[in-house]
Enzyme design. Structure first.
Site, PDB file in Angstrom:
ATOM      1  N   ASP A 161      -6.810   4.216  -4.616  1.00 25.85           N
ATOM      2  CA  ASP A 161      -7.473   4.004  -3.321  1.00 25.85           C
ATOM      3  C   ASP A 161      -8.150   5.340  -2.989  1.00 25.85           C
ATOM      4  O   ASP A 161      -8.532   6.080  -3.898  1.00 25.85           O
ATOM      5  CB  ASP A 161      -6.454   3.552  -2.263  1.00 25.85           C
ATOM      6  CG  ASP A 161      -7.117   3.104  -0.961  1.00 25.85           C
ATOM      7  OD1 ASP A 161      -7.839   2.097  -0.977  1.00 25.85           O
ATOM      8  OD2 ASP A 161      -6.937   3.758   0.077  1.00 25.85           O
ATOM      9  N   LYS A 198       0.862  -1.184   0.000  1.00 25.60           N
ATOM     10  CA  LYS A 198       0.000   0.000   0.000  1.00 25.60           C
ATOM     11  C   LYS A 198       0.889   1.221   0.000  1.00 25.60           C
ATOM     12  O   LYS A 198       2.049   1.165   0.435  1.00 25.60           O
ATOM     13  CB  LYS A 198      -0.903   0.013   1.244  1.00 25.60           C
ATOM     14  CG  LYS A 198      -2.168   0.834   1.068  1.00 25.60           C
ATOM     15  CD  LYS A 198      -3.235   0.043   0.335  1.00 25.60           C
ATOM     16  CE  LYS A 198      -4.533   0.808   0.252  1.00 25.60           C
ATOM     17  NZ  LYS A 198      -5.656  -0.089  -0.054  1.00 25.60           N
TER      18      LYS A 198
HETATM   19  N1  LIG Z   1     -11.110   2.218  -4.695  1.00 24.19           N
HETATM   20  C1  LIG Z   1     -10.963   0.904  -4.588  1.00 24.19           C
HETATM   21  O1  LIG Z   1     -10.877   0.188  -5.596  1.00 24.19           O
HETATM   22  C2  LIG Z   1     -10.953   0.258  -3.258  1.00 24.19           C
HETATM   23  C3  LIG Z   1     -11.248   0.945  -2.104  1.00 24.19           C
HETATM   24  N2  LIG Z   1     -11.299   0.278  -0.907  1.00 24.19           N
HETATM   25  C4  LIG Z   1     -11.598   0.983   0.330  1.00 24.19           C
HETATM   26  O2  LIG Z   1     -12.882   1.575   0.267  1.00 24.19           O
HETATM   27  C5  LIG Z   1     -12.895   2.767   1.050  1.00 24.19           C
HETATM   28  C6  LIG Z   1     -13.377   3.919   0.195  1.00 24.19           C
HETATM   29  O3  LIG Z   1     -12.519   4.045  -0.937  1.00 24.19           O
HETATM   30  P1  LIG Z   1     -12.934   4.866  -2.238  1.00 24.19           P
HETATM   31  O4  LIG Z   1     -14.397   4.831  -2.433  1.00 24.19           O
HETATM   32  O5  LIG Z   1     -12.037   4.419  -3.313  1.00 24.19           O
HETATM   33  O6  LIG Z   1     -12.499   6.319  -1.813  1.00 24.19           O
HETATM   34  P2  LIG Z   1     -13.082   7.713  -2.323  1.00 24.19           P
HETATM   35  O7  LIG Z   1     -12.067   8.737  -1.998  1.00 24.19           O
HETATM   36  O8  LIG Z   1     -13.568   7.592  -3.715  1.00 24.19           O
HETATM   37  O9  LIG Z   1     -14.376   7.924  -1.397  1.00 24.19           O
HETATM   38  C7  LIG Z   1     -14.323   7.986  -0.018  1.00 24.19           C
HETATM   39  C8  LIG Z   1     -15.686   8.397   0.478  1.00 24.19           C
HETATM   40  O10 LIG Z   1     -15.696   8.367   1.896  1.00 24.19           O
HETATM   41  C9  LIG Z   1     -16.151   9.632   2.377  1.00 24.19           C
HETATM   42  N3  LIG Z   1     -15.588   9.928   3.670  1.00 24.19           N
HETATM   43  C10 LIG Z   1     -14.338  10.345   3.986  1.00 24.19           C
HETATM   44  N4  LIG Z   1     -14.223  10.483   5.315  1.00 24.19           N
HETATM   45  C11 LIG Z   1     -15.413  10.144   5.836  1.00 24.19           C
HETATM   46  C12 LIG Z   1     -15.941  10.078   7.151  1.00 24.19           C
HETATM   47  N5  LIG Z   1     -15.182  10.390   8.200  1.00 24.19           N
HETATM   48  N6  LIG Z   1     -17.213   9.684   7.307  1.00 24.19           N
HETATM   49  C13 LIG Z   1     -17.967   9.349   6.248  1.00 24.19           C
HETATM   50  N7  LIG Z   1     -17.547   9.392   4.992  1.00 24.19           N
HETATM   51  C14 LIG Z   1     -16.280   9.789   4.796  1.00 24.19           C
HETATM   52  C15 LIG Z   1     -15.721  10.619   1.341  1.00 24.19           C
HETATM   53  O11 LIG Z   1     -16.450  11.820   1.503  1.00 24.19           O
HETATM   54  P3  LIG Z   1     -16.168  13.076   0.616  1.00 24.19           P
HETATM   55  O12 LIG Z   1     -16.760  12.662  -0.677  1.00 24.19           O
HETATM   56  O13 LIG Z   1     -16.896  14.155   1.302  1.00 24.19           O
HETATM   57  O14 LIG Z   1     -14.686  13.254   0.553  1.00 24.19           O
HETATM   58  C16 LIG Z   1     -16.053   9.838   0.060  1.00 24.19           C
HETATM   59  O15 LIG Z   1     -17.419   9.916  -0.234  1.00 24.19           O
HETATM   60  C17 LIG Z   1     -11.474   2.918   1.594  1.00 24.19           C
HETATM   61  O16 LIG Z   1     -11.382   2.327   2.854  1.00 24.19           O
HETATM   62  C18 LIG Z   1     -10.643   2.127   0.595  1.00 24.19           C
HETATM   63  O17 LIG Z   1      -9.422   1.697   1.142  1.00 24.19           O
HETATM   64  C19 LIG Z   1     -11.095  -1.060  -0.828  1.00 24.19           C
HETATM   65  C20 LIG Z   1     -10.811  -1.791  -1.941  1.00 24.19           C
HETATM   66  C21 LIG Z   1     -10.626  -1.182  -3.226  1.00 24.19           C
HETATM   67  O1  LIG Z   2      -6.496  -2.633  -7.130  1.00 22.46           O
HETATM   68  C1  LIG Z   2      -5.542  -2.782  -6.400  1.00 22.46           C
HETATM   69  O2  LIG Z   2      -4.482  -3.213  -6.763  1.00 22.46           O
HETATM   70  C2  LIG Z   2      -5.585  -2.431  -4.917  1.00 22.46           C
HETATM   71  C3  LIG Z   2      -6.910  -2.033  -4.379  1.00 22.46           C
HETATM   72  C4  LIG Z   2      -6.751  -1.658  -2.947  1.00 22.46           C
HETATM   73  O3  LIG Z   2      -5.973  -0.801  -2.611  1.00 22.46           O
HETATM   74  C5  LIG Z   2      -7.512  -2.370  -1.928  1.00 22.46           C
HETATM   75  O4  LIG Z   2      -8.077  -3.437  -2.210  1.00 22.46           O
HETATM   76  O5  LIG Z   2      -7.557  -1.898  -0.780  1.00 22.46           O
END
Ligand SMILES: NC(=O)C1=CN([C@@H]2O[C@H](COP(=O)(O)OP(=O)(O)OC[C@H]3O[C@@H](n4cnc5c(N)ncnc54)[C@H](OP(=O)(O)O)[C@@H]3O)[C@@H](O)[C@H]2O)C=CC1
Ligand SMILES: O=C(O)CCC(=O)C(=O)O
Length: 427
Positions: A144, A104
């Site tokens: 991420d 990461k």
């Molecule tokens: N992207 C991916 O492919 C993957 C992501 N994940 C996990 O999923 C989670 C979200 O990732 P992702 O959607 O990509 O990230 P994004 O940055 O696209 O979205 C994050 C979201 O969470 C909101 N947020 C941030 N802080 C808070 C809080 N304190 N309370 C409530 N909402 C909050 C943000 O709000 P705002 O819009 O206002 O900033 C936004 O809507 C993370 O934990 C990530 O590690 C896991 C696997 C893969």
């Molecule tokens: O797509 C990837 O390689 C990693 C995604 C990721 O960061 C996660 O699963 O938390």
């Protein structure tokens, strides 16, 4: 002294070890990261000043293949968080049988405060700083929190410039025009959807009678809200970093997504006219969302959202972790006592890295798949691994989290034993 995030992550390993036949050597190998890098990234800001940002990359374990994991841009990024996320990636890739280890990365920055040019310079600067630490056979970054396709495009371009050749397989989650894969942007949400759909009959639930609250409305939160509402689930609450909305009749998810996309403002999920007119709803805080009386609660934002302090207030029947690490080990124990089942991050959110693997395979073979091929393969994998983990949980009478770790640990242990210890010791 308070427990670090990595201390918490390590508790999951300790819980699983009790249920697996694994050597002391293998356990020892899994307790610490292979390599950790902290870098300073100087960035020329638009106003001419120079700002230095702190960046991190941790390669936790590469015993099953090159390390893999996203890059996060967030003000709270630090080494403890990145190391924990890299640890979870190691177990996630093993849980769904990808030929990858875990890594990461991240930069301590609030990207919302940067201009597009500043963001590009920071993204390129980060890759410049970690270039010797990564590569298609070494370590493969991806998106991420608060990083996306555009940022991955800048990063892979920078890496290719440094290497003086095109290196599409060095980073996944790229734009299609640069060798990205169809389906990667929605893959994490779709993977989670397949997990929920596989488990729903086993939990004796039906879609139409299943209410859902989702914390976080970014890449994955919005995707899962859309998929569930289109499939007939009742999505009653969503939120972003500033708060959320709730209506017991169910929200009109597509309208919320389109409003949010068009304004690029997170106010979109609030009581703005175009949304309010569609359905009556109540404004709620993120803390209130977590405590709603729903069937399914989906944390899809950041880690440590459900902890010892608020676990006893959770009323959902099931928690599907799309965020990494949203429930602490102390909260796990309280939730278990309350009969609330938690489906763990290392299974539920593994769809993203699975399609990243498909992207890497396509880049290396130079042959590109259709969306149907991608989604079919993703479904096959998510359904099969979910059922395997469910079976382990039933057979050993353990939680789904411990079962997922047992499943991953068994595969990791096989890789460790196959390779031998390669330990440097004198005798
Ligand atoms: N992207 C991916 O492919 C993957 C992501 N994940 C996990 O999923 C989670 C979200 O990732 P992702 O959607 O990509 O990230 P994004 O940055 O696209 O979205 C994050 C979201 O969470 C909101 N947020 C941030 N802080 C808070 C809080 N304190 N309370 C409530 N909402 C909050 C943000 O709000 P705002 O819009 O206002 O900033 C936004 O809507 C993370 O934990 C990530 O590690 C896991 C696997 C893969
Ligand atoms: O797509 C990837 O390689 C990693 C995604 C990721 O960061 C996660 O699963 O938390």
């Amino acid at each position: 002294m308070s427990e670090s995030l990595f201390d918490q992550a390590s508790i999951r390993l300790a819980d699983a070890i009790a249920h697996v036949n694994i050597s002391e050597d293998a356990i020892e190998r899994l307790k610490s990261p292979k390599a950790s890098l902290q870098v300073s990234i100087p960035v020329r800001m638009d106003d001419g000043t120079l700002k230095v940002f702190q960046g991190y990359r941790v390669r936790y374990n590469d015993l099953r293949g090159p390390t893999k994991g996203g890059i996060r841009f967030h003000p709270n990024v630090n080494m403890d968080e990145v190391q924990s996320l890299a640890f979870w990636m190691t177990f996630k890739c093993a849980a769904v049988n990808l030929p990858f280890g875990g890594a990461k990365g991240g930069v301590a920055v609030d990207p919302k405060q940067l201009s597009k040019f500043e963001l590009e310079r920071l993204s390129r600067g980060y890759i410049d700083a970690i270039a010797d630490f990564m590569g298609a056979d070494v370590d493969i970054p991806a998106p991420d929190v608060q990083t996306n396709q555009t940022i991955m495009g800048w990063m892979v371009d920078e890496y290719s410039n440094i290497q003086r050749r095109l290196c599409p397989a060095a980073i996944t989650g790229k734009p299609l025009a640069m060798g990205g894969s169809v389906g990667r942007e929605t893959a994490t949400g779709l993977g989670a959807f397949f997990v929920i759909e596989t488990l729903l009959p086993l939990l004796n639930k039906q879609r139409e009678q299943t209410t859902v609250a989702i914390q976080g409305f970014g890449n994955v939160g919005a995707a899962i809200a859309d998929l569930l509402s289109k499939a007939g689930y009742k999505v009653v609450a969503v939120s972003d970093s500033k708060g959320g909305i709730y209506t017991p009749q169910g929200l009109d998810v597509p309208s919320i997504i389109s409003y949010k996309n068009s304004t690029r403002s997170f106010q979109a999920v609030y009581c703005q006219d175009s949304v309010c007119n569609l359905v009556e709803h109540t404004k709620i805080t993120n803390e209130e969302l977590l405590k709603l009386d729903v069937d399914i609660l989906i944390p899809a934002a950041l880690e440590n959202q459900i902890k010892e302090l608020n676990a006893h207030q959770i009323r959902a029947k099931y928690i599907f972790e799309i965020a990494n690490g949203p429930v602490t080990p102390a909260a796990d124990r309280i939730l278990e006592q309350q009969g609330i089942m938690v489906f763990p991050d290392i299974l539920v959110n593994a769809g993203g890295v699975t399609v990243s693997y498909f992207e890497w395979v396509q880049n290396r073979s130079g042959f590109y798949w259709t969306i149907e091929e991608i989604n079919d393969r993703l479904k096959q994998s998510m359904v099969a691994e979910t059922l395997r983990i469910w079976k382990i949980a039933e057979q050993k009478q353990i939680s789904m989290r411990t079962a997922a770790y047992v499943h991953a640990l068994t595969r990791l242990s096989e890789a460790i034993e196959a390779k031998g210890t390669r330990a440097y010791y004198a005798q």
